[in-house]
Design a protein around this motif. Structure first.
Motif, PDB file in Angstrom:
ATOM      1  N   GLY A  17      -7.295 -12.488  -6.534  1.00  0.00           N
ATOM      2  CA  GLY A  17      -7.807 -11.425  -5.687  1.00  0.00           C
ATOM      3  C   GLY A  17      -7.136 -11.402  -4.325  1.00  0.00           C
ATOM      4  N   ARG A  18      -6.893 -12.558  -3.759  1.00  0.00           N
ATOM      5  CA  ARG A  18      -6.220 -12.623  -2.462  1.00  0.00           C
ATOM      6  C   ARG A  18      -4.754 -12.226  -2.563  1.00  0.00           C
ATOM      7  N   LEU A  19      -4.124 -12.532  -3.698  1.00  0.00           N
ATOM      8  CA  LEU A  19      -2.742 -12.096  -3.898  1.00  0.00           C
ATOM      9  C   LEU A  19      -2.678 -10.575  -3.970  1.00  0.00           C
ATOM     10  N   ILE A  20      -3.618  -9.973  -4.687  1.00  0.00           N
ATOM     11  CA  ILE A  20      -3.684  -8.507  -4.749  1.00  0.00           C
ATOM     12  C   ILE A  20      -3.908  -7.932  -3.356  1.00  0.00           C
ATOM     13  N   ALA A  21      -4.780  -8.588  -2.578  1.00  0.00           N
ATOM     14  CA  ALA A  21      -5.046  -8.122  -1.218  1.00  0.00           C
ATOM     15  C   ALA A  21      -3.792  -8.170  -0.359  1.00  0.00           C
ATOM     16  N   ALA A  22      -3.011  -9.241  -0.492  1.00  0.00           N
ATOM     17  CA  ALA A  22      -1.782  -9.357   0.298  1.00  0.00           C
ATOM     18  C   ALA A  22      -0.795  -8.249  -0.057  1.00  0.00           C
ATOM     19  N   LEU A  23      -0.658  -7.955  -1.345  1.00  0.00           N
ATOM     20  CA  LEU A  23       0.240  -6.876  -1.767  1.00  0.00           C
ATOM     21  C   LEU A  23      -0.249  -5.527  -1.250  1.00  0.00           C
ATOM     22  N   LEU A  24      -1.562  -5.308  -1.309  1.00  0.00           N
ATOM     23  CA  LEU A  24      -2.097  -4.029  -0.847  1.00  0.00           C
ATOM     24  C   LEU A  24      -1.949  -3.890   0.666  1.00  0.00           C
ATOM     25  N   MET A  25      -2.089  -4.980   1.400  1.00  0.00           N
ATOM     26  CA  MET A  25      -1.873  -4.933   2.853  1.00  0.00           C
ATOM     27  C   MET A  25      -0.435  -4.515   3.175  1.00  0.00           C
ATOM     28  N   ALA A  26       0.514  -5.115   2.457  1.00  0.00           N
ATOM     29  CA  ALA A  26       1.921  -4.782   2.703  1.00  0.00           C
ATOM     30  C   ALA A  26       2.194  -3.314   2.384  1.00  0.00           C
ATOM     31  N   CYS A  27       1.658  -2.846   1.258  1.00  0.00           N
ATOM     32  CA  CYS A  27       1.852  -1.434   0.896  1.00  0.00           C
ATOM     33  C   CYS A  27       1.166  -0.516   1.894  1.00  0.00           C
ATOM     34  N   GLY A  28      -0.026  -0.908   2.348  1.00  0.00           N
ATOM     35  CA  GLY A  28      -0.744  -0.090   3.313  1.00  0.00           C
ATOM     36  C   GLY A  28       0.010   0.050   4.624  1.00  0.00           C
ATOM     37  N   GLY A  44      -4.604   2.472  -4.338  1.00  0.00           N
ATOM     38  CA  GLY A  44      -5.919   1.974  -3.938  1.00  0.00           C
ATOM     39  C   GLY A  44      -6.860   1.853  -5.123  1.00  0.00           C
ATOM     40  N   PHE A  45      -6.849   2.853  -6.002  1.00  0.00           N
ATOM     41  CA  PHE A  45      -7.699   2.808  -7.190  1.00  0.00           C
ATOM     42  C   PHE A  45      -7.292   1.652  -8.098  1.00  0.00           C
ATOM     43  N   SER A  46      -5.988   1.454  -8.281  1.00  0.00           N
ATOM     44  CA  SER A  46      -5.500   0.359  -9.111  1.00  0.00           C
ATOM     45  C   SER A  46      -5.914  -0.991  -8.531  1.00  0.00           C
ATOM     46  N   ALA A  47      -5.751  -1.150  -7.224  1.00  0.00           N
ATOM     47  CA  ALA A  47      -6.111  -2.410  -6.577  1.00  0.00           C
ATOM     48  C   ALA A  47      -7.612  -2.655  -6.664  1.00  0.00           C
ATOM     49  N   ALA A  48      -8.405  -1.595  -6.518  1.00  0.00           N
ATOM     50  CA  ALA A  48      -9.852  -1.751  -6.615  1.00  0.00           C
ATOM     51  C   ALA A  48     -10.252  -2.238  -8.003  1.00  0.00           C
ATOM     52  N   LEU A  49      -9.626  -1.685  -9.036  1.00  0.00           N
ATOM     53  CA  LEU A  49      -9.910  -2.133 -10.402  1.00  0.00           C
ATOM     54  C   LEU A  49      -9.526  -3.600 -10.598  1.00  0.00           C
ATOM     55  N   ALA A  50      -8.317  -3.955 -10.141  1.00  0.00           N
ATOM     56  CA  ALA A  50      -7.834  -5.321 -10.336  1.00  0.00           C
ATOM     57  C   ALA A  50      -8.697  -6.329  -9.582  1.00  0.00           C
ATOM     58  N   LEU A 100      -5.966   4.786 -16.938  1.00  0.00           N
ATOM     59  CA  LEU A 100      -7.222   5.181 -17.555  1.00  0.00           C
ATOM     60  C   LEU A 100      -7.720   4.112 -18.523  1.00  0.00           C
ATOM     61  N   GLY A 101      -6.820   3.624 -19.376  1.00  0.00           N
ATOM     62  CA  GLY A 101      -7.215   2.580 -20.314  1.00  0.00           C
ATOM     63  C   GLY A 101      -7.647   1.313 -19.611  1.00  0.00           C
ATOM     64  N   TYR A 102      -6.930   0.947 -18.559  1.00  0.00           N
ATOM     65  CA  TYR A 102      -7.294  -0.252 -17.805  1.00  0.00           C
ATOM     66  C   TYR A 102      -8.655  -0.078 -17.130  1.00  0.00           C
ATOM     67  N   ALA A 103      -8.921   1.123 -16.605  1.00  0.00           N
ATOM     68  CA  ALA A 103     -10.211   1.382 -15.957  1.00  0.00           C
ATOM     69  C   ALA A 103     -11.356   1.285 -16.954  1.00  0.00           C
ATOM     70  N   VAL A 104     -11.166   1.860 -18.130  1.00  0.00           N
ATOM     71  CA  VAL A 104     -12.216   1.780 -19.154  1.00  0.00           C
ATOM     72  C   VAL A 104     -12.437   0.334 -19.565  1.00  0.00           C
TER      73      VAL A 104
END
Length: 225
Positions: free
Chosen positions: A183-194, A135-141, A33-37
């Protein structure tokens, strides 16, 4: 003399984890929540940005204290980081804390002594909740890294959410892609988790179907009158 690597988990460590898992999960939601704000609020919207930063710092400090306590109670020393690699990774990247949701569920069940869900239900619930939070965390980052970058296709938080959904489901439309290194590093991590979450749900559903059909086969054909 027995090998320390084969010793069971110390009782004090187990008790500590059972007592703190749920409060720390609540702290992780406050961190998010704090990170999103902090990310979504416009510059100059004080004191909300300062409050959000303080909330992020306070919750992350709680994670550090918990990691230090469990490190000491484990009695493993430096080996703790290797044997508890997920905990170490989550401490360094708190936005990955949703991956510990399954341990929160286990802690709640042990405390309340309620009947557990079936294995298939647990996998689906864990994968669904983890997908939403991750997904929400990755979208914020990604939004934080991309929206001001030259040539970026992710300009709004809505674009980031759309990108996260497409990446988690392994669809990958390609209309919104990260252009920055982080951003691409975050994408790679999210792909692996997905891929891992999708494989878990697919495998669990397939196993459930096989079990259902196996039961039907065991019953045999209906007897003729």
């Amino acid at each position: 003399m027995s090998d320390r690597t084969t010793d069971p988990v110390p009782r004090r460590l187990t008790e500590w984890e059972q007592r703190t898992e749920v409060p720390l999960f609540a702290a992780s939601l406050l961190f998010l929540l704090g990170y999103a704000v902090r990310v979504l609020s416009p510059h100059g919207s004080e004191p909300w940005r300062d409050i959000a930063l303080a909330l992020v710092a306070a919750t992350w400090s709680a994670f550090v204290v918990d990691y230090g306590v469990r490190l000491r109670l484990s009695g493993q020393g430096r080996r703790f980081a290797r044997t508890h690699w997920l905990d170490t990774l989550v401490l360094l990247l708190p936005l990955l804390r949703p991956l510990r949701v399954v341990r929160v569920y286990s802690a709640v069940q042990k405390r309340r002594e309620q009947p557990r869900l079936s294995l298939y239900a647990r996998v689906i619930v864990y994968a669904g909740l983890t997908s939403v939070l991750l997904g929400f965390s990755a979208a914020l980052a990604v939004y934080q890294q991309e929206h001001g970058a030259p040539g970026a296709s992710i300009r709004t938080f809505g674009d980031a959410v759309w990108w996260a959904c497409a990446t988690l489901t392994t669809v990958g439309y390609g209309d919104a892609v990260p252009v920055t290194p982080v951003g691409r590093l975050i994408a790679a991590l999210l792909m692996a988790c997905g891929l891992a979450l999708l494989g878990a749900v697919t495998g669990s559903f397939s196993s459930w179907l096989l079990q259902v059909f196996s039961r039907e086969d065991e019953k045999g054909p209906p007897a003729s009158g």
